[in-house]
Design a protein around this motif. Structure first.
Motif, PDB file in Angstrom:
ATOM      1  N   LEU A  73       0.827  -1.198   0.000  1.00  0.00           N
ATOM      2  CA  LEU A  73       0.000   0.000   0.000  1.00  0.00           C
ATOM      3  C   LEU A  73       0.868   1.258   0.000  1.00  0.00           C
ATOM      4  O   LEU A  73       0.537   2.253  -0.665  1.00  0.00           O
ATOM      5  CB  LEU A  73      -0.932  -0.014   1.220  1.00  0.00           C
ATOM      6  N   ALA A  76       1.891   1.821  -3.512  1.00  0.00           N
ATOM      7  CA  ALA A  76       0.753   2.196  -4.354  1.00  0.00           C
ATOM      8  C   ALA A  76       0.351   3.653  -4.132  1.00  0.00           C
ATOM      9  O   ALA A  76      -0.031   4.354  -5.078  1.00  0.00           O
ATOM     10  CB  ALA A  76      -0.435   1.277  -4.058  1.00  0.00           C
ATOM     11  N   GLU A  77       0.454   4.115  -2.887  1.00  0.00           N
ATOM     12  CA  GLU A  77       0.061   5.495  -2.589  1.00  0.00           C
ATOM     13  C   GLU A  77       1.017   6.510  -3.209  1.00  0.00           C
ATOM     14  O   GLU A  77       0.668   7.677  -3.342  1.00  0.00           O
ATOM     15  CB  GLU A  77      -0.020   5.682  -1.074  1.00  0.00           C
ATOM     16  N   CYS A  82      -5.232   5.933  -3.280  1.00  0.00           N
ATOM     17  CA  CYS A  82      -5.752   4.606  -2.930  1.00  0.00           C
ATOM     18  C   CYS A  82      -6.888   4.658  -1.913  1.00  0.00           C
ATOM     19  O   CYS A  82      -7.211   3.634  -1.297  1.00  0.00           O
ATOM     20  CB  CYS A  82      -4.623   3.731  -2.389  1.00  0.00           C
ATOM     21  N   VAL A  85      -9.881   1.828  -1.213  1.00  0.00           N
ATOM     22  CA  VAL A  85      -9.506   0.544  -1.806  1.00  0.00           C
ATOM     23  C   VAL A  85      -9.216  -0.433  -0.674  1.00  0.00           C
ATOM     24  O   VAL A  85      -8.433  -0.130   0.228  1.00  0.00           O
ATOM     25  CB  VAL A  85      -8.274   0.686  -2.724  1.00  0.00           C
ATOM     26  N   SER A  87      -7.671  -2.983   1.656  1.00  0.00           N
ATOM     27  CA  SER A  87      -6.285  -3.388   1.891  1.00  0.00           C
ATOM     28  C   SER A  87      -6.259  -4.664   2.723  1.00  0.00           C
ATOM     29  O   SER A  87      -7.219  -4.994   3.421  1.00  0.00           O
ATOM     30  CB  SER A  87      -5.512  -2.272   2.608  1.00  0.00           C
ATOM     31  N   VAL A  96      -2.425  -4.087  -1.519  1.00  0.00           N
ATOM     32  CA  VAL A  96      -3.673  -3.926  -2.274  1.00  0.00           C
ATOM     33  C   VAL A  96      -3.532  -4.710  -3.578  1.00  0.00           C
ATOM     34  O   VAL A  96      -2.436  -4.852  -4.131  1.00  0.00           O
ATOM     35  CB  VAL A  96      -3.979  -2.443  -2.580  1.00  0.00           C
ATOM     36  N   SER A 129      -9.870  -3.395  -5.670  1.00  0.00           N
ATOM     37  CA  SER A 129      -8.550  -3.343  -6.302  1.00  0.00           C
ATOM     38  C   SER A 129      -8.326  -1.951  -6.887  1.00  0.00           C
ATOM     39  O   SER A 129      -9.264  -1.147  -7.024  1.00  0.00           O
ATOM     40  CB  SER A 129      -8.440  -4.397  -7.405  1.00  0.00           C
ATOM     41  N   LEU A 130      -7.078  -1.684  -7.259  1.00  0.00           N
ATOM     42  CA  LEU A 130      -6.756  -0.418  -7.908  1.00  0.00           C
ATOM     43  C   LEU A 130      -7.440  -0.312  -9.262  1.00  0.00           C
ATOM     44  O   LEU A 130      -7.907   0.762  -9.650  1.00  0.00           O
ATOM     45  CB  LEU A 130      -5.238  -0.299  -8.078  1.00  0.00           C
ATOM     46  N   LYS A 133     -11.064   0.811  -8.977  1.00  0.00           N
ATOM     47  CA  LYS A 133     -11.219   2.244  -8.725  1.00  0.00           C
ATOM     48  C   LYS A 133     -10.994   3.049 -10.003  1.00  0.00           C
ATOM     49  O   LYS A 133     -11.740   4.002 -10.287  1.00  0.00           O
ATOM     50  CB  LYS A 133     -10.250   2.697  -7.645  1.00  0.00           C
TER      51      LYS A 133
END
Length: 246
Positions: A73, A76-77, A82, A85, A87, A96, A129-130, A133
């Motif tokens: 995460l 990803a951020e 995120c 989403v 986690s 994630v 999931s990413l 989104k």
């Protein structure tokens, strides 16, 4: 997968469409050649043997959890927003999913569902999931630039790469769960794992004690002096005694 990927930057499109943990074509004859690293500068997946040519690039570790690709995460951020989403926590790190996971049957969960794919979620989360989104952002016509970070301005630390495989102690990130000082959850699946571990340890100790007692019992009744087989073979016979002749 994304319905309309024309607005996505190339690195993000490649990240969501690349097939990770497959054998690297360049190093297909080498051991440990699974692609588990993504180069943000070259927009391609890499295996450990490829890293020497990309050391100065921005590299992202891809991990595997329940047979699907995940990233931490925190990483990803740095790339996108995120928020909302779902986690998960594994090895004391939150991760994630990159893409939505296929469902063999419609979800029967009556509670909170993913807006995009209807997968069951915990409360307060909207996407599983990413990718889900991003799909929602594109469908609603919102500006994608509001959610994508300019990663070229982010300082990436030197990564410590491993095989990316998640250990079986991975658990769903619980909202408001009680956490110990070590960072593990004290309820749910983590408690079950701890319980099984303690049970297995106790059983092992009992077996060890039983084996130790049996060994001591056998030693107590073992003859003090034992005659080897070789000694028995080499022992001479005594003089035979015959009946007297009359």
């Amino acid at each position: 997968m994304l319905d309309d990927s024309s607005e996505l930057p190339q690195w993000l499109l490649s990240l969501l469409t690349d097939k990770f943990f497959n054998a690297c074509i360049i190093h297909e004859d080498s051991k440990k050649n699974e692609k588990n690293v993504f180069c943000l500068d070259c927009c391609e997946g890499l295996c450990p043997h490829c890293l020497s040519l990309h050391r100065s690039h921005r590299l992202l570790q891809i991990r595997r959890y329940v047979y699907h690709d995940v990233i931490r995460l925190g990483d990803a951020e740095k790339l996108m927003d995120c928020a909302h989403v779902q986690s998960y926590t594994t090895n004391s790190s939150k991760v994630v999913f990159l893409n939505q996971r296929p469902q063999t049957r419609p979800s029967r969960v009556s509670g909170n569902l993913c807006i995009t794919c209807d997968r069951g979620l915990q409360d307060s989360y909207l996407f599983c999931s990413l990718c889900c989104k991003l799909q929602h952002v594109l469908r609603t016509g919102d500006k994608l630039s509001k959610y994508i970070r300019r990663y070229e301005l982010i300082a990436w630390p030197e990564p410590g790469f491993d095989d990316g495989q998640m250990t079986p102690d991975s658990v769903l990130e619980q909202n408001g769960s009680v956490r110990t000082e070590s960072g593990s959850s004290s309820g749910g699946a983590a408690a079950l794992v701890d319980c099984l571990t303690l049970s297995c340890t106790a059983t092992t100790e009992v077996v060890r004690k039983k084996r130790s007692n049996v060994s001591a019992f056998r030693s107590a009744f073992r003859p003090v002096m034992e005659i080897s087989d070789e000694a028995m073979m080499n022992r001479r016979k005594g003089t035979p005694h015959r009946s007297p002749l009359y």
